[in-house]
Design a protein around this motif. Structure first.
Motif, mmCIF file in Angstrom:
data_model
loop_
_atom_site.group_PDB
_atom_site.id
_atom_site.type_symbol
_atom_site.label_atom_id
_atom_site.label_comp_id
_atom_site.label_asym_id
_atom_site.label_seq_id
_atom_site.Cartn_x
_atom_site.Cartn_y
_atom_site.Cartn_z
ATOM 1 N N LEU A 334 27.703 35.010 52.225
ATOM 2 C CA LEU A 334 28.992 34.345 52.460
ATOM 3 C C LEU A 334 30.163 35.260 52.126
ATOM 4 O O LEU A 334 31.196 35.234 52.797
ATOM 5 N N ASN A 335 29.997 36.084 51.088
ATOM 6 C CA ASN A 335 31.088 36.973 50.671
ATOM 7 C C ASN A 335 31.498 37.929 51.778
ATOM 8 O O ASN A 335 32.647 38.362 51.857
ATOM 9 N N GLU A 336 30.545 38.287 52.649
ATOM 10 C CA GLU A 336 30.844 39.234 53.716
ATOM 11 C C GLU A 336 31.475 38.565 54.924
ATOM 12 O O GLU A 336 32.037 39.242 55.787
ATOM 13 N N VAL A 337 31.401 37.251 54.999
ATOM 14 C CA VAL A 337 31.915 36.525 56.164
ATOM 15 C C VAL A 337 33.299 35.953 55.915
ATOM 16 O O VAL A 337 34.158 35.966 56.804
ATOM 17 N N VAL A 338 33.548 35.452 54.701
ATOM 18 C CA VAL A 338 34.817 34.783 54.441
ATOM 19 C C VAL A 338 35.939 35.820 54.326
ATOM 20 O O VAL A 338 35.739 36.941 53.854
ATOM 21 N N HIS A 339 37.104 35.447 54.783
ATOM 22 C CA HIS A 339 38.291 36.310 54.721
ATOM 23 C C HIS A 339 38.642 36.578 53.256
ATOM 24 O O HIS A 339 38.612 35.654 52.429
ATOM 25 N N PRO A 340 38.955 37.842 52.889
ATOM 26 C CA PRO A 340 39.252 38.149 51.474
ATOM 27 C C PRO A 340 40.340 37.271 50.878
ATOM 28 O O PRO A 340 40.281 36.918 49.699
ATOM 29 N N TYR A 341 41.313 36.890 51.679
ATOM 30 C CA TYR A 341 42.426 36.082 51.160
ATOM 31 C C TYR A 341 41.957 34.682 50.760
ATOM 32 O O TYR A 341 42.514 34.054 49.860
ATOM 33 N N TYR A 342 40.912 34.180 51.434
ATOM 34 C CA TYR A 342 40.435 32.821 51.180
ATOM 35 C C TYR A 342 39.173 32.793 50.323
ATOM 36 O O TYR A 342 38.649 31.714 50.025
ATOM 37 N N GLU A 357 31.116 17.808 41.566
ATOM 38 C CA GLU A 357 32.380 17.282 42.052
ATOM 39 C C GLU A 357 32.375 17.258 43.580
ATOM 40 O O GLU A 357 31.734 18.089 44.223
ATOM 41 N N LYS A 358 33.130 16.328 44.136
ATOM 42 C CA LYS A 358 33.219 16.213 45.585
ATOM 43 C C LYS A 358 34.308 17.130 46.125
ATOM 44 O O LYS A 358 35.366 17.271 45.516
ATOM 45 N N VAL A 359 34.037 17.721 47.261
ATOM 46 C CA VAL A 359 35.030 18.516 47.983
ATOM 47 C C VAL A 359 35.351 17.751 49.259
ATOM 48 O O VAL A 359 34.543 17.710 50.195
ATOM 49 N N ASN A 360 36.491 17.086 49.254
ATOM 50 C CA ASN A 360 36.822 16.183 50.368
ATOM 51 C C ASN A 360 37.029 16.929 51.676
ATOM 52 O O ASN A 360 36.618 16.476 52.736
ATOM 53 N N LYS A 361 37.689 18.066 51.606
ATOM 54 C CA LYS A 361 37.979 18.816 52.829
ATOM 55 C C LYS A 361 37.872 20.302 52.544
ATOM 56 O O LYS A 361 38.427 20.797 51.565
ATOM 57 N N LEU A 362 37.147 20.986 53.402
ATOM 58 C CA LEU A 362 36.996 22.430 53.280
ATOM 59 C C LEU A 362 37.830 23.088 54.377
ATOM 60 O O LEU A 362 37.641 22.819 55.560
ATOM 61 N N GLU A 363 38.734 23.941 53.964
ATOM 62 C CA GLU A 363 39.586 24.655 54.921
ATOM 63 C C GLU A 363 39.571 26.123 54.531
ATOM 64 O O GLU A 363 39.970 26.486 53.426
ATOM 65 N N THR A 364 39.077 26.979 55.435
ATOM 66 C CA THR A 364 38.922 28.390 55.114
ATOM 67 C C THR A 364 39.024 29.219 56.381
ATOM 68 O O THR A 364 39.255 28.685 57.476
ATOM 69 N N GLY A 371 35.845 41.631 62.929
ATOM 70 C CA GLY A 371 36.935 41.556 61.965
ATOM 71 C C GLY A 371 38.064 40.628 62.329
ATOM 72 O O GLY A 371 39.100 40.622 61.649
ATOM 73 N N LYS A 372 37.916 39.807 63.362
ATOM 74 C CA LYS A 372 38.988 38.906 63.755
ATOM 75 C C LYS A 372 38.844 37.571 63.023
ATOM 76 O O LYS A 372 37.727 37.067 62.847
ATOM 77 N N PRO A 373 39.945 36.964 62.580
ATOM 78 C CA PRO A 373 39.860 35.733 61.790
ATOM 79 C C PRO A 373 39.570 34.509 62.656
ATOM 80 O O PRO A 373 40.018 34.411 63.797
ATOM 81 N N VAL A 374 38.791 33.577 62.089
ATOM 82 C CA VAL A 374 38.508 32.289 62.719
ATOM 83 C C VAL A 374 38.846 31.213 61.691
ATOM 84 O O VAL A 374 38.227 31.155 60.621
ATOM 85 N N HIS A 375 39.823 30.373 61.989
ATOM 86 C CA HIS A 375 40.250 29.322 61.076
ATOM 87 C C HIS A 375 39.342 28.111 61.245
ATOM 88 O O HIS A 375 39.106 27.638 62.369
ATOM 89 N N LEU A 376 38.857 27.590 60.106
ATOM 90 C CA LEU A 376 37.881 26.507 60.138
ATOM 91 C C LEU A 376 38.305 25.389 59.199
ATOM 92 O O LEU A 376 38.919 25.639 58.150
ATOM 93 N N ILE A 377 37.933 24.172 59.566
ATOM 94 C CA ILE A 377 38.174 23.013 58.719
ATOM 95 C C ILE A 377 36.983 22.077 58.883
ATOM 96 O O ILE A 377 36.406 21.980 59.969
ATOM 97 N N GLY A 378 36.571 21.446 57.788
ATOM 98 C CA GLY A 378 35.424 20.561 57.896
ATOM 99 C C GLY A 378 35.008 20.011 56.553
ATOM 100 O O GLY A 378 35.810 19.918 55.610
ATOM 101 N N SER A 379 33.727 19.648 56.464
ATOM 102 C CA SER A 379 33.187 19.034 55.250
ATOM 103 C C SER A 379 32.017 19.852 54.750
ATOM 104 O O SER A 379 31.372 20.589 55.506
ATOM 105 N N ILE A 380 31.738 19.707 53.448
ATOM 106 C CA ILE A 380 30.643 20.432 52.827
ATOM 107 C C ILE A 380 29.997 19.530 51.784
ATOM 108 O O ILE A 380 30.681 18.740 51.115
#
Length: 845
Positions: A334-342, A357-364, A371-380
């Protein structure tokens, strides 16, 4: 304080002994231990050959520098080590005084940088030359290292035994093998697991017993290669055969075993039996296949992560969106996939999830393989086993397009506001560059503008990786470059290097500068009018831009064109305002403007100065002129202003003259113009006023009017006829007396030819000839026709008139009565002539 040798002593204190002591000297030099002698003052005075060999030095060097010059700090500064020159000196002096003995470890380095460990003792001896302190240095390097190695091996054995016991209690297998794969140790759990006894395994080759027959040689060679290269995967999973032939699937963690010199001696394996999981997995294969088909057909990105953030599963949409293959996923975390800023935020949310603990919304934001960013939102969510987290499941929706649209909209509005916030065009271009860089790559960016006639191309803003900073490239004639091609076609273009070469080859464009790998260009359009081009390019990567980026650039280009046009118009207006202000404030004219409520909206310095002279105060904006200025005027001037302002408010331009009196009682005349200030739609909201001082001119006019009135009085009372004709003989001026003389009113003859009024036109020709020859004539008699038709004899004095109105002017006097008198006189004279012919004698008496 360093221990120094005594300069007053001979090189060898023993050398002063009698000759028979040479035997003892030989024993001293050849002693097994290194010996150093100190006098009562703590000075080093002698040493034997063993000490010199042990330290690898010479006698003069050792006697000069002392033993502690060869000392090195020990790993731990314990009290059983000689640590400093001062410590040794104090001990030597104490031994010399009291005879007390001292023994400590000494750690040093020879002159050839070989480390040496020694055991140093101090004791007092009596020699013929006096009291001495003998330092005995025994080399214990090998013995001490063997002792330490033995202790470390014993400790390692105890640690290994403890590790075996701990792993057995946690249902983990433990196997230790040497470099050839020979089993050195196993724990009890592994014995129970494989159904072997310890005696059956120790000393046997692991790869002869446990891998399946088909994998034995391959596994052996892979192990030997890993040992040779000292590289191995820290986790792997492969099958294992028990003594009864059952196949078990074990997940192993592998580490190298090393000796105390860090040399690889083998490897140890710690594993957990995953056979039950494998059976369950096989039982669920069909369901998994159906689930896999369902997940692969989903549009959302679905992933399953292990507790150590490795990908256990991702669906087809996940791989297609991020560009990874199944081979990539085996090593991907996962460390290699997620954007360093997030990354920090996501890992924080995962830690909270593992805590329950519950994570209601995941946004990353994930990064694609390129190397191009993909903005994602969802549940985990988290999967638990035995109250322990084992994996996480996430369903993520791609919102990249939405984020881009929001950013694009934000940039669009920002650029719209730049025309207001930027101080000048150069600032506007830089701000546009910064805003555009928020949505696409703009390392190489330029804006080029053309004139309406398309004769010149001006590079107003240019940023390029091959040049330092931002600058304008100046102008070039409008030709056949890429920019001109975009302007002429009016279409945005996504051009790769090969396409540019094709355009150059067929003569469509001409190359200027370096050829980029990819270039995005869009015309700057305002309606149907194109004012230039905006472009980005990359010299190294052909995939630096996506095809959607040209749509973004084209969408933004319209707003950029509007912002540039507005700023150019603003600068043009500012320049025009500066010119108008210079005109407004220069000269002697008074200038002002009022709104429809007669409130003062602007004025120049001359108006302010005149207002002060008239009213004693300076004017102020929004003051009502009818109350502040016109109320101070006399009634006549007030009425004139009021009447003309009313007409101006109706949209009629006004010009009038008025006499005004200032606070000192001085009268001045002003010529005033009032004009509506029309807007583009034909309406107006203000009236401009302009006045200039015509006092001198007005005074001259009044004086001239008085003179003209005086002349007119004389002119109209004139009994003779005054006349003037132009060079065509047209009557331009005639005195009113023409009516009394010829019966014509002045307006009846003005504009008529004077020759038409001569009884004999030849007289007019004679008059003109005389005037043109001499310049003037006097007492010229001619007859002009009366309105009633009879001839009127006139006596004319005339002269030529030069200047803009050339012609003749003259005075004609009616000599009818004069002629009558002359006729009467001639008749009387004729009557008297017969009488004169009689003799005097015949005259009556």
């Amino acid at each position: 304080m360093p221990i120094r040798s005594a300069s007053s002593l001979p090189p060898s204190a023993l050398g002063a002994m009698p000759a028979q002591s040479d035997f003892y000297r030989t024993l001293f030099d050849d002693a097994y231990d290194g010996l150093l002698l100190y006098d009562e003052q703590g000075r080093l005075v002698d040493c034997n050959q063993t000490a010199l060999r042990m330290l690898g030095t010479t006698r003069p060097m050792l006697l000069t520098s002392g033993l502690m010059a060869f000392a090195m700090p020990p790993a731990d500064e314990r009290q059983d080590h000689w640590l400093s020159e001062l410590m040794l000196r104090e001990a030597v002096l104490l031994t010399a005084r009291t005879g007390e003995r001292f023994s400590k470890w000494w750690h040093g380095r020879r002159t050839d940088h070989v480390m040496i460990d020694g055991w140093v003792t101090l004791h007092r001896i009596q020699l013929p030359v006096g009291l001495r302190v003998q330092l005995t240095l025994r080399d214990v390097t090998k013995g001490r290292r063997r002792h330490e190695a033995s202790e470390q091996r014993q400790q390692a054995d105890r640690t290994q035994q403890q590790l075996r016991d701990v792993l057995s209690r946690t249902d983990l297998s433990y196997v230790l093998v040497n470099r050839e794969g020979i089993i050195q140790d196993v724990n009890d759990f592994f014995l129970d697991f494989t159904e072997y006894s310890r005696a059956e395994l120790i000393g046997k080759n692991y790869f002869d017993l446990f891998p399946p027959a088909s994998d034995q040689e391959l596994s052996r060679q892979a192990f030997l290669q890993n040992i040779k290269e000292e590289s191995v995967a820290d986790a792997c999973e492969f099958p294992l055969l028990t003594k009864l032939g059952q196949t078990r699937l074990v997940h192993w963690h592998v580490e190298f075993a090393r000796d105390f010199d860090q040399n690889v001696t083998g490897a140890f394996f710690v594993g957990r039996d995953h056979t039950d999981r494998l059976v369950a997995a096989r039982a669920l294969t069909d369901n998994r296949n159906r689930l896999q088909d369902f997940l692969d057909n989903a549009h959302d990105l679905i992933q399953n992560l292990s507790i150590d953030n490795r990908f256990l599963f991702v669906n087809k949409a996940w791989k297609e969106k991020l560009g990874y293959t199944d081979d990539d996923l085996t090593q991907l975390t996962l460390n290699e996939v997620v954007h360093p800023y997030y990354k920090a935020k996501l890992l924080y949310q995962l830690r909270n999830l593992y805590k329950g603990e519950k994570v209601n919304k995941l946004e990353t934001v994930f990064l694609t393989k390129t190397g191009k960013p993909v903005h994602l939102i969802g549940s985990i969510s988290c999967s638990w086993q035995d109250n322990e987290p084992v994996s996480t499941r996430a369903i993520l929706h791609d919102i990249t397009d939405r984020i881009k649209a929001e950013r694009l909209q934000k940039v669009y509005y920002s650029i719209a506001n730049l025309a207001i916030s930027s101080k000048d065009l150069n600032s506007l271009y830089g701000a546009i560059h910064r805003e555009l860089s928020k949505i696409i790559e703009t390392n190489n960016f330029y804006i080029a503008l053309c004139d309406d006639a398309r004769t010149t191309l001006q590079f107003a803003y240019f940023v390029d990786q091959n040049s330092q900073g931002s600058r304008g490239m100046g102008a070039r004639p409008f030709s056949t470059g890429v920019s001109e091609y975009i302007i002429q076609t009016g279409r945005p273009q996504f051009l790769l290097k090969q396409e540019l070469h094709d355009l150059i080859a067929d003569g469509t464009i001409t190359a200027f500068g370096l050829m980029p790998e990819v270039m995005l260009c869009s015309p700057l359009s305002i309606g149907e009018r194109i004012i230039g081009v905006i472009a980005v390019q990359d010299y190294h990567k052909a995939d630096a831009y996506a095809t959607t980026d040209i749509e973004i650039l084209h969408f933004i280009s319209n707003q950029v064109a509007l912002a540039i046009e507005r700023k150019r118009n603003e600068e043009m207006i500012n320049k025009q305002n500066a010119r108008l202000n210079a005109i407004f404030e220069s000269g002697s004219h008074l200038m002002w403007s009022v709104d429809m409520h007669s409130r003062l909206t602007s004025f120049n310095r001359n108006y302010a100065a005149y207002f002060l002279r008239r009213n004693g105060v300076y004017p102020a904006l929004n003051v009502n002129l009818w109350q502040a200025d016109m109320a101070m005027m006399d009634e006549e001037a007030h009425d004139i202003f009021q009447e003309n302002y009313k007409k101006a408010f109706q949209g009629l331009a006004q010009r009038f003259e008025v006499r005004l009196r200032d606070a000192r009682g001085q009268d001045t005349w002003r010529e005033i113009y009032l004009n509506p200030i029309y807007l583009d739609d034909g309406s107006f909201e203000e009236i401009s006023g302009m006045a200039h001082d015509i006092t001198a001119t007005k005074s001259s006019q009044l004086e001239l009017a008085a003179q003209e009135e005086k002349f007119r009085a004389i002119f109209e009372s004139f009994q003779d006829i005054y006349y003037r004709t132009d060079d065509q003989g047209i009557i331009t001026i005639v005195s009113p007396s023409v009516y009394d003389v010829l019966g014509y009113k002045p307006e009846e003859v003005l504009g008529k030819r004077i020759v038409d009024y001569y009884v004999n036109p030849i007289d007019r020709d004679r008059l003109l000839l005389e005037v043109s020859t001499v310049g003037a004539l006097r007492n010229f008699e001619a007859a002009l026709r009366h309105k009633d038709g009879h001839a009127v004899p006139l006596l004319i004095n005339a002269r030529a008139v030069s200047g803009a109105m050339s012609g003749t002017e003259g005075i004609a006097r009616d000599i009818t009565e004069l002629n009558q008198i002359q006729e009467d006189l001639r008749g009387l004279k004729m009557k008297r002539r017969p009488l004169c012919m009689l003799k005097p004698s015949s005259w009556p008496t």
